[in-house]
Design a protein around this motif. Structure first.
Motif, short mmCIF file in Angstrom:
data_model
loop_
_atom_site.label_atom_id
_atom_site.label_comp_id
_atom_site.label_asym_id
_atom_site.label_seq_id
_atom_site.Cartn_x
_atom_site.Cartn_y
_atom_site.Cartn_z
N THR A 246 26.79 14.48 17.18
CA THR A 246 28.02 14.49 16.53
C THR A 246 28.70 13.78 15.82
O THR A 246 28.43 13.20 15.31
CB THR A 246 29.19 14.37 18.35
OG1 THR A 246 30.36 14.66 17.83
CG2 THR A 246 28.97 13.07 18.39
N VAL A 247 29.52 14.23 15.04
CA VAL A 247 30.71 13.37 13.64
C VAL A 247 31.52 13.24 13.79
O VAL A 247 32.14 14.48 14.16
CB VAL A 247 29.51 13.78 12.11
CG1 VAL A 247 29.58 15.38 12.02
CG2 VAL A 247 29.63 12.91 11.44
N GLU B 256 35.39 11.95 11.34
CA GLU B 256 35.61 10.97 9.86
C GLU B 256 36.69 10.44 10.14
O GLU B 256 37.51 10.17 10.75
CB GLU B 256 36.31 12.15 9.01
CG GLU B 256 36.42 10.94 7.83
CD GLU B 256 37.21 11.94 6.91
OE1 GLU B 256 37.02 12.09 4.93
OE2 GLU B 256 37.74 12.55 6.92
N MET B 257 36.45 8.70 10.12
CA MET B 257 37.03 8.08 10.55
C MET B 257 38.11 7.47 9.19
O MET B 257 37.56 7.30 7.94
CB MET B 257 36.79 6.64 11.21
CG MET B 257 36.50 7.37 12.73
SD MET B 257 37.64 7.37 12.96
CE MET B 257 38.54 6.64 13.99
N PRO B 258 39.34 6.62 8.83
CA PRO B 258 40.19 5.73 7.63
C PRO B 258 38.41 5.20 7.60
O PRO B 258 38.43 4.60 6.04
CB PRO B 258 39.91 4.82 8.08
CG PRO B 258 41.24 6.01 10.12
CD PRO B 258 39.92 6.17 10.17
N GLY B 259 37.75 4.28 8.13
CA GLY B 259 36.00 3.41 7.60
C GLY B 259 35.95 4.17 7.28
O GLY B 259 34.58 3.78 6.67
N GLY B 260 35.48 5.80 6.58
CA GLY B 260 34.02 6.47 6.86
C GLY B 260 33.61 6.95 7.78
O GLY B 260 34.06 7.40 9.39
N LEU B 261 32.47 7.76 7.91
CA LEU B 261 31.82 8.31 9.40
C LEU B 261 31.32 7.61 10.10
O LEU B 261 30.90 6.57 9.74
CB LEU B 261 30.86 9.33 8.61
CG LEU B 261 31.27 10.64 7.14
CD1 LEU B 261 29.70 11.65 6.96
CD2 LEU B 261 32.41 11.30 7.68
N LEU B 262 31.45 8.48 11.20
CA LEU B 262 30.91 7.75 13.00
C LEU B 262 30.16 9.12 13.17
O LEU B 262 30.17 9.92 13.32
CB LEU B 262 32.23 7.55 13.64
CG LEU B 262 30.98 6.90 14.43
CD1 LEU B 262 30.40 5.41 14.53
CD2 LEU B 262 33.00 5.90 15.26
N ALA B 263 29.35 8.76 13.55
CA ALA B 263 28.22 9.90 14.46
C ALA B 263 27.20 8.88 15.68
O ALA B 263 27.25 7.83 15.61
CB ALA B 263 26.70 10.28 13.22
N HIS C 93 30.97 18.12 5.96
CA HIS C 93 29.29 17.23 6.69
C HIS C 93 28.82 17.79 7.68
O HIS C 93 28.97 18.03 8.71
CB HIS C 93 29.89 15.59 7.18
CG HIS C 93 30.78 14.58 6.09
ND1 HIS C 93 29.47 14.00 5.18
CD2 HIS C 93 31.53 14.93 5.43
CE1 HIS C 93 30.02 13.71 4.44
NE2 HIS C 93 31.83 14.12 4.29
N VAL C 94 27.49 18.21 7.49
CA VAL C 94 26.38 18.17 8.50
C VAL C 94 25.24 17.66 9.67
O VAL C 94 25.56 16.88 8.90
CB VAL C 94 25.96 19.57 8.41
CG1 VAL C 94 25.26 20.93 9.93
CG2 VAL C 94 26.91 20.94 8.25
#
Length: 321
Positions: free
Chosen positions: A22-23, A25-32, A301-302
């Motif tokens: 799962t992915v 977007e956060m203010p600081g970048g992507l999180l998966a 983003h995938v």
């Protein structure tokens, strides 16, 4: 439409097998996040997480396992990340010996996934988003869910926050759920993904009937029409989709009736007619269980399972045809 960047979230890890990413977007970048361990369904399988910073993905960190109060260890499954308008980050996941006997869990983070609340079990009968990201409609969080214990059936769960999702703090959610949205004699369907079109909300589902199925809602997800087959093939494998800001929908799926060796992107302008737009994978091996989002800069983003060994991340130019 073209892929402009491809990478693995990690090259080596302490776990042997991984799946169901799962992915967000956060203010600081992507999180998966994903589940990883010796093999799917084994007691040592937990939920792992990585951040994407300017220098690349951080090393995977295990954020939760399935250890029970009595000390027993059971596997974790299918994490789903969701970023609330309040800034709160929620992580939904499942715990249990199998998909026929698992239960829903959730925990929250106020610092973009660095620290988390203690995990909380969802109310009885509520599993949370079963594989794909939920969608916020009119301050109700629509969570596509499904059960497998008495045949494969899809249902919808709705979460509300007493003070609204702009003020969400922690795990203060109230839940409702629908009855199954189809008969098992019509479809064996699970793992819906949700597309909010101007003309209604579409749900696309994985099935055992060789096709992706669909349901539509015309009242914001309160009620749903009959489940029907689409023209899209499905080899009994997970899918995900997202509405792009230009009004089109992007679907990531295995365009097959058997096997998972191809993974493609398809586009639609109405939810009915889909055209092939991009091949992400086409070779021996398993490429499956995609998650897809469109970031604030317009890039898509995938993430997906790459041969059950690693999680792959592909960045797509979503503005191209």
């Amino acid at each position: 439409m073209k892929a402009i960047y491809r990478e693995f979230l990690y090259e080596r890890a302490s776990f042997r097998s991984c799946h169901a990413s799962t992915v967000v977007e956060m203010p600081g970048g992507l999180l998966a996040a994903w589940f990883g361990g010796s093999d799917e369904g084994e007691p040592d399988v937990g939920i792992w997480l990585a951040h994407r910073r300017l220098t690349g993905w951080t090393n995977p960190v295990q954020v939760v396992d399935g250890r029970q109060p009595d000390g027993a260890q059971v596997p974790c499954w299918n994490p789903v990340l969701w970023h609330a308008p309040s800034g709160e980050l929620l992580l939904f996941y499942k715990v249990g010996p199998s998909p026929r006997a698992w239960w829903g869990m959730v925990m929250a983070s106020a610092d973009e996934g660095v620290t988390w609340t203690l995990p909380a079990r969802l109310p009885g009968g509520i599993l949370g988003p079963i594989k794909n990201k939920p969608v916020l409609i009119d301050d109700a969080l629509l969570c596509g869910s499904s059960e497998e214990h008495a045949g494969w059936t899809v249902h919808m769960e709705r979460a509300s926050a007493p003070a609204g999702f702009k003020n969400l703090r922690g795990l203060s959610l109230q839940w409702q759920r629908t009855a199954p949205l189809h008969l098992v004699t019509q479809f064996s369907a699970i793992q819906p993904t949700i597309l909010p079109w101007p003309q209604g909300i579409q749900m696309l589902c994985r099935t055992q009937q060789g096709v992706i199925s669909e349901c539509w809602s015309r009242d914001g997800g309160q009620t749903w029409g009959e489940m029907r087959a689409t023209a899209l093939p499905n080899p009994d494998s997970g899918i995900d989709a997202v509405m792009l800001r230009d009004g089109r929908a992007l679907l990531i799926y295995n365009p097959l009736t058997e096997g998972r060796h191809k993974l493609h992107a398809a586009l639609s302008e109405d939810g009915k007619h889909w055209r092939d737009a991009l091949a992400l994978e086409d070779s021996a091996g398993e490429y499956s269980y995609p998650a897809v989002i469109q970031a604030g800069d317009g890039l898509v983003h995938v993430t997906y399972t790459w041969r059950r060994e690693r999680i792959c991340h592909v960045v797509i130019d979503g503005s191209s045809a």
